[in-house]
Design a protein around this motif. Structure first.
Motif, PDB file in Angstrom:
ATOM      1  N   ASP A 183      -1.256 -24.545  -2.392  1.00 14.22           N
ATOM      2  CA  ASP A 183      -0.894 -23.579  -3.429  1.00 14.22           C
ATOM      3  C   ASP A 183       0.615 -23.472  -3.540  1.00 14.22           C
ATOM      4  O   ASP A 183       1.336 -23.650  -2.565  1.00 14.22           O
ATOM      5  N   VAL A 184       1.073 -23.177  -4.724  1.00 15.25           N
ATOM      6  CA  VAL A 184       2.498 -23.052  -4.972  1.00 15.25           C
ATOM      7  C   VAL A 184       2.905 -21.584  -4.956  1.00 15.25           C
ATOM      8  O   VAL A 184       2.223 -20.743  -5.536  1.00 15.25           O
ATOM      9  N   LEU A 185       4.002 -21.264  -4.267  1.00 17.11           N
ATOM     10  CA  LEU A 185       4.504 -19.893  -4.235  1.00 17.11           C
ATOM     11  C   LEU A 185       5.049 -19.513  -5.598  1.00 17.11           C
ATOM     12  O   LEU A 185       5.927 -20.190  -6.148  1.00 17.11           O
ATOM     13  N   ASP A 186       4.505 -18.453  -6.156  1.00 15.46           N
ATOM     14  CA  ASP A 186       4.977 -17.938  -7.449  1.00 15.46           C
ATOM     15  C   ASP A 186       6.094 -16.930  -7.165  1.00 15.46           C
ATOM     16  O   ASP A 186       5.843 -15.780  -6.815  1.00 15.46           O
ATOM     17  N   LYS A 187       7.322 -17.395  -7.347  1.00 15.96           N
ATOM     18  CA  LYS A 187       8.470 -16.560  -7.011  1.00 15.96           C
ATOM     19  C   LYS A 187       8.557 -15.314  -7.892  1.00 15.96           C
ATOM     20  O   LYS A 187       8.956 -14.243  -7.443  1.00 15.96           O
ATOM     21  N   GLU A 188       8.203 -15.464  -9.148  1.00 15.86           N
ATOM     22  CA  GLU A 188       8.254 -14.314 -10.053  1.00 15.86           C
ATOM     23  C   GLU A 188       7.245 -13.251  -9.650  1.00 15.86           C
ATOM     24  O   GLU A 188       7.520 -12.044  -9.716  1.00 15.86           O
ATOM     25  N   LYS A 189       6.065 -13.682  -9.240  1.00 22.89           N
ATOM     26  CA  LYS A 189       5.039 -12.734  -8.786  1.00 22.89           C
ATOM     27  C   LYS A 189       5.502 -12.006  -7.535  1.00 22.89           C
ATOM     28  O   LYS A 189       5.359 -10.782  -7.405  1.00 22.89           O
ATOM     29  N   LEU A 190       6.108 -12.764  -6.585  1.00 19.81           N
ATOM     30  CA  LEU A 190       6.610 -12.154  -5.361  1.00 19.81           C
ATOM     31  C   LEU A 190       7.742 -11.174  -5.667  1.00 19.81           C
ATOM     32  O   LEU A 190       7.805 -10.076  -5.104  1.00 19.81           O
ATOM     33  N   PHE A 191       8.604 -11.578  -6.599  1.00 17.39           N
ATOM     34  CA  PHE A 191       9.706 -10.695  -6.988  1.00 17.39           C
ATOM     35  C   PHE A 191       9.183  -9.400  -7.592  1.00 17.39           C
ATOM     36  O   PHE A 191       9.709  -8.311  -7.336  1.00 17.39           O
ATOM     37  N   ASP A 192       8.114  -9.513  -8.383  1.00 21.51           N
ATOM     38  CA  ASP A 192       7.521  -8.321  -8.999  1.00 21.51           C
ATOM     39  C   ASP A 192       6.986  -7.368  -7.934  1.00 21.51           C
ATOM     40  O   ASP A 192       7.120  -6.143  -8.056  1.00 21.51           O
ATOM     41  N   PHE A 193       6.390  -7.920  -6.883  1.00 25.37           N
ATOM     42  CA  PHE A 193       5.900  -7.075  -5.784  1.00 25.37           C
ATOM     43  C   PHE A 193       7.059  -6.327  -5.122  1.00 25.37           C
ATOM     44  O   PHE A 193       6.963  -5.139  -4.836  1.00 25.37           O
ATOM     45  N   TYR A 194       8.173  -7.050  -4.886  1.00 26.84           N
ATOM     46  CA  TYR A 194       9.334  -6.408  -4.288  1.00 26.84           C
ATOM     47  C   TYR A 194       9.917  -5.340  -5.198  1.00 26.84           C
ATOM     48  O   TYR A 194      10.262  -4.232  -4.767  1.00 26.84           O
ATOM     49  N   GLN A 195      10.038  -5.682  -6.472  1.00 28.27           N
ATOM     50  CA  GLN A 195      10.658  -4.757  -7.422  1.00 28.27           C
ATOM     51  C   GLN A 195       9.872  -3.468  -7.540  1.00 28.27           C
ATOM     52  O   GLN A 195      10.449  -2.382  -7.671  1.00 28.27           O
ATOM     53  N   SER A 196       8.560  -3.548  -7.495  1.00 28.85           N
ATOM     54  CA  SER A 196       7.697  -2.357  -7.604  1.00 28.85           C
ATOM     55  C   SER A 196       7.362  -1.773  -6.230  1.00 28.85           C
ATOM     56  O   SER A 196       6.546  -0.861  -6.135  1.00 28.85           O
ATOM     57  N   GLN A 197       7.990  -2.322  -5.174  1.00 30.43           N
ATOM     58  CA  GLN A 197       7.818  -1.855  -3.795  1.00 30.43           C
ATOM     59  C   GLN A 197       6.359  -1.912  -3.338  1.00 30.43           C
ATOM     60  O   GLN A 197       5.905  -1.093  -2.538  1.00 30.43           O
ATOM     61  N   ARG A 198       5.647  -2.914  -3.836  1.00 29.65           N
ATOM     62  CA  ARG A 198       4.254  -3.142  -3.411  1.00 29.65           C
ATOM     63  C   ARG A 198       4.278  -4.150  -2.259  1.00 29.65           C
ATOM     64  O   ARG A 198       3.846  -5.290  -2.377  1.00 29.65           O
ATOM     65  N   TYR A 199       4.795  -3.700  -1.137  1.00 29.83           N
ATOM     66  CA  TYR A 199       5.028  -4.598  -0.016  1.00 29.83           C
ATOM     67  C   TYR A 199       3.725  -5.064   0.635  1.00 29.83           C
ATOM     68  O   TYR A 199       3.639  -6.191   1.130  1.00 29.83           O
ATOM     69  N   ALA A 200       2.711  -4.221   0.652  1.00 30.28           N
ATOM     70  CA  ALA A 200       1.428  -4.630   1.211  1.00 30.28           C
ATOM     71  C   ALA A 200       0.836  -5.772   0.397  1.00 30.28           C
ATOM     72  O   ALA A 200       0.302  -6.748   0.950  1.00 30.28           O
ATOM     73  N   ASP A 201       0.939  -5.649  -0.928  1.00 28.04           N
ATOM     74  CA  ASP A 201       0.450  -6.723  -1.794  1.00 28.04           C
ATOM     75  C   ASP A 201       1.259  -7.995  -1.591  1.00 28.04           C
ATOM     76  O   ASP A 201       0.713  -9.101  -1.589  1.00 28.04           O
ATOM     77  N   ALA A 202       2.577  -7.830  -1.395  1.00 28.74           N
ATOM     78  CA  ALA A 202       3.435  -8.989  -1.160  1.00 28.74           C
ATOM     79  C   ALA A 202       3.031  -9.695   0.130  1.00 28.74           C
ATOM     80  O   ALA A 202       2.976 -10.937   0.185  1.00 28.74           O
ATOM     81  N   ALA A 203       2.738  -8.917   1.174  1.00 32.70           N
ATOM     82  CA  ALA A 203       2.342  -9.503   2.455  1.00 32.70           C
ATOM     83  C   ALA A 203       1.032 -10.271   2.321  1.00 32.70           C
ATOM     84  O   ALA A 203       0.899 -11.401   2.824  1.00 32.70           O
ATOM     85  N   GLN A 204       0.076  -9.657   1.658  1.00 26.14           N
ATOM     86  CA  GLN A 204      -1.211 -10.326   1.485  1.00 26.14           C
ATOM     87  C   GLN A 204      -1.079 -11.581   0.634  1.00 26.14           C
ATOM     88  O   GLN A 204      -1.744 -12.595   0.878  1.00 26.14           O
TER      89      GLN A 204
END
Length: 384
Positions: A23-44
């Protein structure tokens, strides 16, 4: 926004683009998790890309960071520990593991991690501050002092460390050292009210009363802090401005923030003004404040212990001593039963049974004792 971009750059660009499962890391998706402070979602999300056991240091530390920010210390520690095995000298990892251990109540483990930081960087202010806070009991003040001195030497202007160090110095009655530590910090931050408040009681100990009054009065304009009021009032007392001292001490009393010491100084101030009536009133208040409201109950318990051990003379003395502090219905009842059943003195028993009823015991909580007392009074009166 800038911090988030920097954080993402540090972590995501250093990761392998293709993970174990392809699978390819979606940097924009990860950035969105950080920006919205959804760190649990980012970890998963990162776990779904890299799995539960990646062997790359950057990946492990990034997932650990996400779990840490999400408040999941268990998972954070797991990933940080794996990163630690790869790079045991990495300061951010050591700090993170120390912080997690401290949050989870494992103080000794946290000390070990922070101790490793000291070995790597002996001039790290933050680690000395953290270690000092790990030794909070009075018995550990000698160790705490060592770390506070190191931290203060590195950054003498940092307020929290200056206040803590001054407190420890004061505990050892090293008031000049405590004063100097705070004085240096205040020169670097003259508007720091916390530092100024901490300095007042130390200045009082050093008999710098004029300074206490000048600085304290300025602080009082920003709010009626109880500690400041007390320190300024004491300074007024020692400079023989007794009425000003009384006025400030009464401010504490009006706010129900008086204590034994403030009432004592109020009494002394009235005595100095030859207002003996008020001096006597405040001396009585001082005595009342000094005595625990539970003292009579403690003597009641002591009397019961003596009674159960057949030390009847001591039991009677303990019961009577308790009445000198506060009239407690239960204590009258205990004394009545004591004289009735143990000492076989019906006259004294009758007296204390009567006093028990007059002391207005709780009709709800003490109804059985009240009934027994009334019945027993009737029996004793018939005997007479």
């Amino acid at each position: 926004m800038k911090n988030l971009l920097t954080l993402l750059a540090l972590f995501s660009f250093s990761l392998t683009i293709y993970a174990q499962n392809g699978d390819v890391l979606d940097k924009e998706k990860l950035f969105d998790f950080y920006q919205s402070q959804r760190y649990a979602d980012a970890a998963q999300y990162l776990k779904s890309i890299y799995g539960d056991a990646p062997d790359d240091f950057k990946t492990l530390s990034q997932i650990g960071y996400c779990f840490l920010m999400a408040g999941n210390n268990v998972e954070a520690e797991k990933f940080y520990s794996k990163a630690y095995t790869l790079q045991p000298l990495n300061l951010p990892i050591l700090f993170s593991l120390g912080s997690i251990s401290s949050k989870r109540g494992n103080t000794e483990k946290a000390k070990r991690y922070y101790g490793e930081v000291v070995k790597i960087d002996s001039n790290n202010f933050s680690v000395y501050k953290l270690l000092a806070n790990m030794y909070s009991s009075p018995k550990e003040d000698s160790v705490r002092l060592i770390y506070l001195l190191k931290a203060n030497k590195i950054n003498p202007l940092e307020g929290d460390v200056a206040v803590d160090l001054a407190e420890v110095h004061s505990g050892y009655q090293q008031y000049e050292k405590a004063y100097d530590v705070l004085d240096i910090a205040i020169k670097g931050d003259s508007d720091n009210l916390v530092l100024q408040r901490a300095k007042l009681p130390i200045a009082n100990q050093l008999k710098r009363y004029a300074e206490v009054i000048t600085s304290g009065e300025k602080l009082l304009k920003d709010g009626a802090d109880a500690g400041v009021i007390k320190d300024v009032a004491k300074a007024y007392y020692y400079t023989k401005k007794y009425q000003k001292a009384i006025d400030l001490f009464k401010m504490l009393e009006a706010a129900a923030m008086q204590n034994e010491a403030t009432l004592y100084y109020t009494s002394l101030s009235y005595r100095a003004l030859k207002n003996y009536a008020q001096a006597a009133t405040y001396t009585k208040k001082t005595i009342d404040e000094a005595i625990s409201p539970n003292t009579s109950s403690y003597y009641s318990l002591l009397g019961l212990v003596y009674e159960e051990n057949n030390q009847l003379t001591l039991a009677g003395a303990a019961y009577k001593k308790g009445l000198q502090f506060k009239i407690v219905p239960t204590l009258y009842y205990r004394m009545a039963v004591f004289y009735d059943t143990r000492m076989k003195q019906p006259g004294n028993a009758l007296k204390y049974y009567m006093l028990y009823l007059k002391s207005k015991p709780s009709l709800l909580n003490d109804k059985e004792e009240i009934k027994f007392t009334k019945d027993r009074i009737a029996q004793l009166n018939l005997t007479d």
